[in-house]
Design an enzyme around this catalytic site. Structure first.
Site, mmCIF file in Angstrom:
data_model
loop_
_atom_site.group_PDB
_atom_site.id
_atom_site.type_symbol
_atom_site.label_atom_id
_atom_site.label_comp_id
_atom_site.label_asym_id
_atom_site.label_seq_id
_atom_site.Cartn_x
_atom_site.Cartn_y
_atom_site.Cartn_z
ATOM 1 N N GLY A 68 0.775 -1.229 0.000
ATOM 2 C CA GLY A 68 0.000 0.000 0.000
ATOM 3 C C GLY A 68 0.807 1.279 0.000
ATOM 4 O O GLY A 68 0.337 2.320 -0.466
ATOM 5 N N GLU A 123 4.027 4.332 5.840
ATOM 6 C CA GLU A 123 2.841 3.473 5.717
ATOM 7 C C GLU A 123 1.736 4.201 4.971
ATOM 8 O O GLU A 123 1.653 5.431 5.013
ATOM 9 C CB GLU A 123 2.318 3.097 7.107
ATOM 10 C CG GLU A 123 2.895 1.820 7.675
ATOM 11 C CD GLU A 123 2.249 0.570 7.085
ATOM 12 O OE1 GLU A 123 1.686 0.635 5.975
ATOM 13 O OE2 GLU A 123 2.319 -0.485 7.744
ATOM 14 N N ASP A 124 0.873 3.432 4.328
ATOM 15 C CA ASP A 124 -0.326 4.040 3.752
ATOM 16 C C ASP A 124 -1.383 4.244 4.832
ATOM 17 O O ASP A 124 -1.997 5.295 4.920
ATOM 18 C CB ASP A 124 -0.881 3.198 2.592
ATOM 19 C CG ASP A 124 -1.073 1.735 2.965
ATOM 20 O OD1 ASP A 124 -0.452 1.263 3.936
ATOM 21 O OD2 ASP A 124 -1.851 1.048 2.275
ATOM 22 N N ASP A 127 -4.347 0.966 10.887
ATOM 23 C CA ASP A 127 -5.726 0.606 11.211
ATOM 24 C C ASP A 127 -5.771 0.241 12.699
ATOM 25 O O ASP A 127 -6.058 1.068 13.554
ATOM 26 C CB ASP A 127 -6.143 -0.544 10.292
ATOM 27 C CG ASP A 127 -7.614 -0.896 10.410
ATOM 28 O OD1 ASP A 127 -8.242 -0.488 11.394
ATOM 29 O OD2 ASP A 127 -8.146 -1.581 9.532
ATOM 30 N N PHE A 176 -14.359 1.662 5.601
ATOM 31 C CA PHE A 176 -13.574 0.923 4.611
ATOM 32 C C PHE A 176 -13.207 1.890 3.491
ATOM 33 O O PHE A 176 -14.051 2.277 2.693
ATOM 34 C CB PHE A 176 -14.397 -0.239 4.060
ATOM 35 C CG PHE A 176 -13.568 -1.305 3.394
ATOM 36 C CD1 PHE A 176 -12.451 -0.991 2.635
ATOM 37 C CD2 PHE A 176 -13.903 -2.643 3.543
ATOM 38 C CE1 PHE A 176 -11.681 -1.965 2.034
ATOM 39 C CE2 PHE A 176 -13.139 -3.638 2.944
ATOM 40 C CZ PHE A 176 -12.033 -3.290 2.181
ATOM 41 N N VAL A 177 -11.958 2.314 3.475
ATOM 42 C CA VAL A 177 -11.543 3.297 2.480
ATOM 43 C C VAL A 177 -10.602 2.667 1.449
ATOM 44 O O VAL A 177 -9.845 1.750 1.765
ATOM 45 C CB VAL A 177 -10.867 4.524 3.133
ATOM 46 C CG1 VAL A 177 -11.871 5.322 3.933
ATOM 47 C CG2 VAL A 177 -9.690 4.127 3.999
ATOM 48 N N ARG A 189 -6.152 0.550 -5.817
ATOM 49 C CA ARG A 189 -4.913 1.156 -5.316
ATOM 50 C C ARG A 189 -4.528 2.375 -6.146
ATOM 51 O O ARG A 189 -3.945 3.323 -5.632
ATOM 52 C CB ARG A 189 -3.756 0.151 -5.356
ATOM 53 C CG ARG A 189 -3.836 -0.964 -4.329
ATOM 54 C CD ARG A 189 -2.481 -1.658 -4.233
ATOM 55 N NE ARG A 189 -2.556 -2.997 -3.683
ATOM 56 C CZ ARG A 189 -2.539 -3.278 -2.376
ATOM 57 N NH1 ARG A 189 -2.481 -2.313 -1.498
ATOM 58 N NH2 ARG A 189 -2.583 -4.530 -1.964
HETATM 59 C C1 PRP Z 1 -2.281 -2.575 5.492
HETATM 60 C C2 PRP Z 1 -1.381 -1.368 5.696
HETATM 61 C C3 PRP Z 1 -0.637 -1.696 6.944
HETATM 62 C C4 PRP Z 1 -1.595 -2.592 7.692
HETATM 63 C C5 PRP Z 1 -2.223 -1.812 8.785
HETATM 64 O O1 PRP Z 1 -1.571 -3.540 4.814
HETATM 65 O O2 PRP Z 1 -0.522 -1.147 4.622
HETATM 66 O O3 PRP Z 1 0.576 -2.356 6.677
HETATM 67 O O4 PRP Z 1 -2.618 -3.020 6.792
HETATM 68 O O5 PRP Z 1 -3.133 -2.600 9.513
HETATM 69 P P1 PRP Z 1 -3.061 -2.691 11.087
HETATM 70 O O6 PRP Z 1 -2.776 -1.302 11.612
HETATM 71 O O7 PRP Z 1 -4.453 -3.166 11.456
HETATM 72 O O8 PRP Z 1 -2.027 -3.676 11.468
HETATM 73 P P2 PRP Z 1 -2.255 -4.841 4.217
HETATM 74 O O9 PRP Z 1 -2.002 -5.988 5.140
HETATM 75 O O10 PRP Z 1 -3.682 -4.552 3.873
HETATM 76 O O11 PRP Z 1 -1.404 -5.085 2.910
HETATM 77 P P3 PRP Z 1 -1.227 -4.159 1.620
HETATM 78 O O12 PRP Z 1 -0.404 -2.971 2.036
HETATM 79 O O13 PRP Z 1 -0.524 -5.042 0.665
HETATM 80 O O14 PRP Z 1 -2.604 -3.755 1.155
#
Ligand code: PRP
Length: 203
Positions: A68, A123-124, A127, A176-177, A189
């Site tokens: 991300g 980070e993107d 959560d 959910f964004v 993406r």
């Molecule tokens: C997303 C995002 C963070 C993580 C955050 O990655 O890039 O790494 O989730 O979630 P958390 O705060 O609940 O731990 P994802 O696992 O969706 O992978 P991606 O970046 O490949 O979409």
């Protein structure tokens, strides 16, 4: 997207309407737009100016968390006026469905030794914060000169996991964004804005 399609790149080096997916093209999939392309670009430039000031005179390594963070890494790094290096990690969270479990497996590790290096994790989205909790302790064990976090978006639950985040693009509600690196099932993406995904897409 409001930018005039004059064939010239904008402040972040991006080209006009023909080259991007914007929210107007997928409006049926979104309930609303949270941040426009221009708002995101402006915020990345502001954060880059802060980072420029904070790391003046230091060597900086940006560590992007795949997948991300690709968009934010590309925009943030090009908005910096200082030199920086870049490296990448890929991690996956063990757990069911879309819920993070906090147990993280490294799929791709850094290519460089970060001992004595000023590291900024990019980070993107944060959560639950569980992924970052793990990443921070893992990276700190390697002896960097400093370790800070930057994220484009942060959800409310992240605060519960007490990860200190130095640079936050936008605090967002628990929706959910998608867009700007954030996906649903691998899609959206490359949306240049960020919007809330309509339930009909995922239900
Ligand atoms: C997303 C995002 C963070 C993580 C955050 O990655 O890039 O790494 O989730 O979630 P958390 O705060 O609940 O731990 P994802 O696992 O969706 O992978 P991606 O970046 O490949 O979409």
């Amino acid at each position: 997207m409001d930018k005039a399609d004059d064939g010239r790149p904008d402040a972040l080096g991006r080209y006009g309407k023909l080259c991007v997916v914007d929210d107007t093209q997928i409006s049926d999939d979104l309930t609303r737009v949270l941040f426009t392309t221009e708002q995101i670009a402006g915020r990345m430039i502001e954060l880059a100016a802060e980072i420029d000031r904070d790391y003046a005179g230091k060597d900086l390594l940006l560590v992007g968390v795949l997948n991300g963070a690709v968009m934010v890494m590309a925009d943030l790094s090009r908005a910096l006026t200082m030199h920086c290096k870049m490296d990448w990690m890929a991690v996956t969270s063990y757990g069911s469905g879309t819920q993070s479990s906090g147990v993280v497996r490294i799929l791709k590790d850094l290519s460089t030794d970060i001992t004595g290096v000023h590291v900024l994790v990019v980070e993107d989205i944060i959560d639950t914060g569980l992924t970052l909790s793990y990443l921070v302790s893992n990276l700190l064990s390697r002896g960097p000169a400093s370790l800070k976090i930057m994220t484009a978006f942060r959800k409310p639950e992240a605060e519960q996991n007490a990860v200190e985040v130095a640079y936050v693009g936008f605090d967002i509600p628990n929706e959910f964004v998608v867009g700007y690196g954030l996906d649903y099932d691998g899609r959206y993406r490359n949306l240049t804005s960020v919007g809330a995904l309509s339930p009909h897409v995922y239900s």
